[in-house]
Design a protein around this motif. Sequence first.
Motif, PDB file in Angstrom:
ATOM      1  N   ASP A   1      -0.710  -8.863   2.408  1.00 45.42           N
ATOM      2  CA  ASP A   1      -1.890  -8.388   1.652  1.00 45.42           C
ATOM      3  C   ASP A   1      -1.607  -9.146   0.373  1.00 45.42           C
ATOM      4  OD1 ASP A   1      -3.589  -7.069   3.466  1.00 45.42           O
ATOM      5  OD2 ASP A   1      -2.398  -5.085   3.197  1.00 45.42           O
ATOM      6  N   ILE A   2      -2.380 -10.178  -0.225  1.00 44.54           N
ATOM      7  CA  ILE A   2      -1.972 -10.942  -1.407  1.00 44.54           C
ATOM      8  C   ILE A   2      -2.928 -10.701  -2.218  1.00 44.54           C
ATOM      9  CG2 ILE A   2      -0.493 -12.307  -0.065  1.00 44.54           C
ATOM     10  CD1 ILE A   2      -2.572 -14.526  -0.533  1.00 44.54           C
ATOM     11  N   GLU A   3      -2.702 -10.996  -3.491  1.00 50.62           N
ATOM     12  CA  GLU A   3      -3.826 -11.417  -4.834  1.00 50.62           C
ATOM     13  C   GLU A   3      -3.310 -12.997  -5.102  1.00 50.62           C
ATOM     14  OE1 GLU A   3      -3.872  -8.175  -7.450  1.00 50.62           O
ATOM     15  OE2 GLU A   3      -5.037  -6.969  -5.795  1.00 50.62           O
TER      16      GLU A   3
ATOM     17  N   ARG B   1       0.851  -1.067  -0.025  1.00 51.09           N
ATOM     18  CA  ARG B   1      -0.046   0.037  -0.058  1.00 51.09           C
ATOM     19  C   ARG B   1       0.867   1.172  -0.072  1.00 51.09           C
ATOM     20  NH1 ARG B   1      -5.298  -1.571   1.842  1.00 51.09           N
ATOM     21  NH2 ARG B   1      -5.167  -3.962   2.462  1.00 51.09           N
ATOM     22  N   GLY B   2       0.617   2.282  -0.889  1.00 53.44           N
ATOM     23  CA  GLY B   2       1.385   3.215  -1.098  1.00 53.44           C
ATOM     24  C   GLY B   2       0.493   4.486  -0.552  1.00 53.44           C
TER      25      GLY B   2
ATOM     26  N   ARG C   1      -1.719   1.205  -5.005  1.00 53.47           N
ATOM     27  CA  ARG C   1      -1.064  -0.044  -4.629  1.00 53.47           C
ATOM     28  C   ARG C   1      -0.187  -0.500  -5.718  1.00 53.47           C
ATOM     29  NH1 ARG C   1      -5.164  -3.003  -0.981  1.00 53.47           N
ATOM     30  NH2 ARG C   1      -6.578  -1.098  -0.648  1.00 53.47           N
ATOM     31  N   THR C   2       0.883  -1.268  -5.069  1.00 55.20           N
ATOM     32  CA  THR C   2       1.511  -1.950  -6.251  1.00 55.20           C
ATOM     33  C   THR C   2       1.458  -3.523  -5.898  1.00 55.20           C
ATOM     34  OG1 THR C   2       3.713  -1.610  -4.717  1.00 55.20           O
ATOM     35  CG2 THR C   2       3.199   0.135  -6.397  1.00 55.20           C
ATOM     36  N   ALA C   3       1.818  -4.229  -6.866  1.00 56.27           N
ATOM     37  CA  ALA C   3       1.717  -5.636  -6.818  1.00 56.27           C
ATOM     38  C   ALA C   3       3.348  -6.362  -7.194  1.00 56.27           C
ATOM     39  CB  ALA C   3       0.818  -6.273  -7.646  1.00 56.27           C
TER      40      ALA C   3
END
Length: 84
Positions: free
Chosen positions: A81-83, A62-63, A68-70
């Motif tokens: 926090d995942i995807e 989280r920026g 947000r960057t992944a």
Amino acid sequence: DATSHRGTPVGKVETVVDAADGARLRLRTSRRIERHDGLQVDLPGAPKPFGFAVERLWIIQRGSGARRTAEEVFEAPAGSDIEV
């Protein structure tokens, strides 16, 4: 027919994300997860859960603001926090 072994809860799906490479489930994991782990999702009102192997895994950073960057990873520690 589902087996009686349900595994260990690893988190609750927060949202479904529409990404360029397809839909992803976003959640905060309570346990370490890595590629090739099996996940099972229980849907309210559905007669059976659905399961799948984790083929790709991203940790979400989280920026500032809503940014947000992944980062694609092999494994994610508990509390990430995942995807998938």
